[in-house]
Design a protein around this motif. Structure first.
Motif, short mmCIF file in Angstrom:
data_model
loop_
_atom_site.label_atom_id
_atom_site.label_comp_id
_atom_site.label_asym_id
_atom_site.label_seq_id
_atom_site.Cartn_x
_atom_site.Cartn_y
_atom_site.Cartn_z
N ASN A 34 0.75 -1.22 0.06
CA ASN A 34 -0.11 0.05 -0.05
C ASN A 34 0.65 1.14 0.04
OD1 ASN A 34 -2.52 1.50 0.46
ND2 ASN A 34 -1.60 1.93 2.38
N VAL A 82 2.17 1.95 -3.66
CA VAL A 82 1.24 2.53 -4.34
C VAL A 82 1.00 3.96 -4.11
CG1 VAL A 82 -1.40 2.37 -5.23
CG2 VAL A 82 0.04 0.40 -5.03
N CYS A 135 -4.89 -1.38 -9.24
CA CYS A 135 -4.52 -0.29 -8.67
C CYS A 135 -3.07 0.35 -9.13
CB CYS A 135 -5.20 0.19 -7.24
SG CYS A 135 -6.48 -0.08 -6.90
N LEU A 136 -1.98 -0.75 -8.67
CA LEU A 136 -0.87 -0.38 -9.01
C LEU A 136 -0.69 0.01 -10.72
CD1 LEU A 136 2.21 -0.01 -8.31
CD2 LEU A 136 2.40 -2.35 -8.68
N CYS A 181 -6.92 5.58 -8.40
CA CYS A 181 -6.60 4.10 -7.88
C CYS A 181 -5.88 4.30 -6.41
CB CYS A 181 -5.60 3.69 -8.87
SG CYS A 181 -6.16 3.36 -10.52
N ASP A 182 -5.10 5.13 -6.18
CA ASP A 182 -4.42 5.38 -4.83
C ASP A 182 -5.58 5.50 -3.77
OD1 ASP A 182 -2.72 5.96 -2.60
OD2 ASP A 182 -2.71 8.16 -3.19
#
Length: 366
Positions: free
Chosen positions: A225, A228, A286-287, A315-316
């Motif tokens: 997390n 990202v 998301c990455l 996405c973050d």
């Protein structure tokens, strides 16, 4: 506890905590004052160095002394940071202001999540956390978007007046935090005396270390997390200068930065849909989204710069909320703020490495 009233106050606090004209456009204001991107990158590195040192102790303070008082202290540090930025004349002064800003961030990081989750848990509604968290993020991002919309106005007002308005907002946030109710769940039996704090810190640190050793999956979630989040955060910071370099004047800069910030609002809603997917798959998606946003931002074209920032922000935020929900379900209430702070400390470690490097690389590419 009146849960609905508590949630309303938390939402208001989230909005006030990010309603900062100068704080939102701090990179732009510093470049207008003659500071280089390398200096700004170093100042951002100082922010995360201070955050690394203070993140865990601030989470311990929240668990030992109470969450609402810690949130009030957070916004008091924000006001002091704005005052320090007004008086800064050198890179050292900017670093001092960023250090105070980091301390304010530390005091809120983990504390907000802890008081929200434990308020819901106390009322038997912990399953609502992701939805409440989504609304908190919408208020946070919405306030930030409103501040970004005035980015051009901020430049016209000048940094002194802009930071003065930020101080006023932080005073209102302090009063809002003091109106919160401290949840009984996770609260200490009694507040320790000053002389007892070192022992309390040791107990918190030991308990956190024991938890991470027993739950390596939680540590892996925190690290991924952080990666990202760091990539998306750095892109957002340097995008302020990138948009200006690509030809966005004061009138256009605000709306473009608003579009980027609205990506976070979109991410808040997307999190509720992505919750149905396996967590690992969501993380990879998301990455990939953040990476695609960074690629778009290197084109030098205004529409693609804005689109890249929007995608990375969405996405973050989506992944951050899903991670918070996953971690909160895993950790004990008595050490909730401490362990969420460990997650934020991991983010700071990644940022310390990437901030100066990314500033220099971005300056070279543009």
């Amino acid at each position: 506890m009146n849960l609905n009233k508590q949630i309303r106050r938390l939402l208001l606090l989230d909005g006030l905590s990010n309603l900062h004209l100068a704080g939102t456009a701090w990179v732009l204001l510093l470049t207008l004052r003659g500071f280089t991107l390398t200096q700004i990158g170093l100042a951002e590195g100082v922010f995360h160095l201070v955050s690394l040192c203070c993140e865990l102790p601030s989470g311990m303070l929240a668990d030992l002394l109470g969450r609402k008082w810690t949130l009030a202290a957070s916004r008091a540090m924000g006001a002091l940071s704005a005052l320090a930025m007004i008086t800064a004349r050198t890179g050292l002064g900017v670093c001092l202001a960023m250090g105070l800003c980091a301390l304010g961030y530390n005091l809120a990081s983990g504390t907000r999540e802890a008081i929200t989750y434990d308020s819901l848990l106390q009322c038997g509604q912990a399953e609502r956390y992701l939805r409440v968290s989504a609304w908190q993020n919408i208020f946070w991002r919405g306030a930030g978007a409103a501040a970004l919309l005035g980015a051009g106005l901020t430049a016209a007002l000048g940094y002194r007046l802009a930071y003065g308005l930020d101080i006023l907002v932080d005073v209102l946030a302090v009063l809002t935090a003091l109106g919160l109710t401290e949840p009984a769940v996770g609260a200490p039996e009694r507040r320790p005396r000053l002389s007892e704090l070192p022992r309390g810190f040791r107990d918190c640190a030991r308990d956190a270390a024991d938890f991470l050793r027993a739950n390596p999956a939680a540590a892996a979630v925190m690290l991924f997390n952080a990666l990202v989040g760091a990539l998306a955060t750095l892109l957002g910071f340097f995008l302020q200068d990138g948009l200006t370099s690509a030809g966005a004047g004061n009138a256009l800069l605000g709306p473009l930065l608003l579009l980027v910030a609205l990506g976070g609002v979109a991410g808040s809603r997307a999190a509720l849909l992505l919750e149905r997917l396996p967590y690992r798959l969501t993380g990879l998606l998301c990455l990939a989204g953040v990476a695609a946003g960074a690629a778009l931002s290197l084109t030098g074209r205004l529409p693609l710069l804005a689109a890249g920032g929007f995608l990375a922000s969405a996405c973050d935020d989506a992944f951050q909320m899903l991670t918070d929900a996953r971690l909160n379900a895993m950790i004990p209430s008595q050490r909730r703020a401490t362990l969420i702070s460990v997650s934020s400390m991991t983010f700071s470690l990644v940022m310390i490495v990437l901030s100066p490097l990314t500033g220099a690389v971005w300056e070279g590419l543009l």
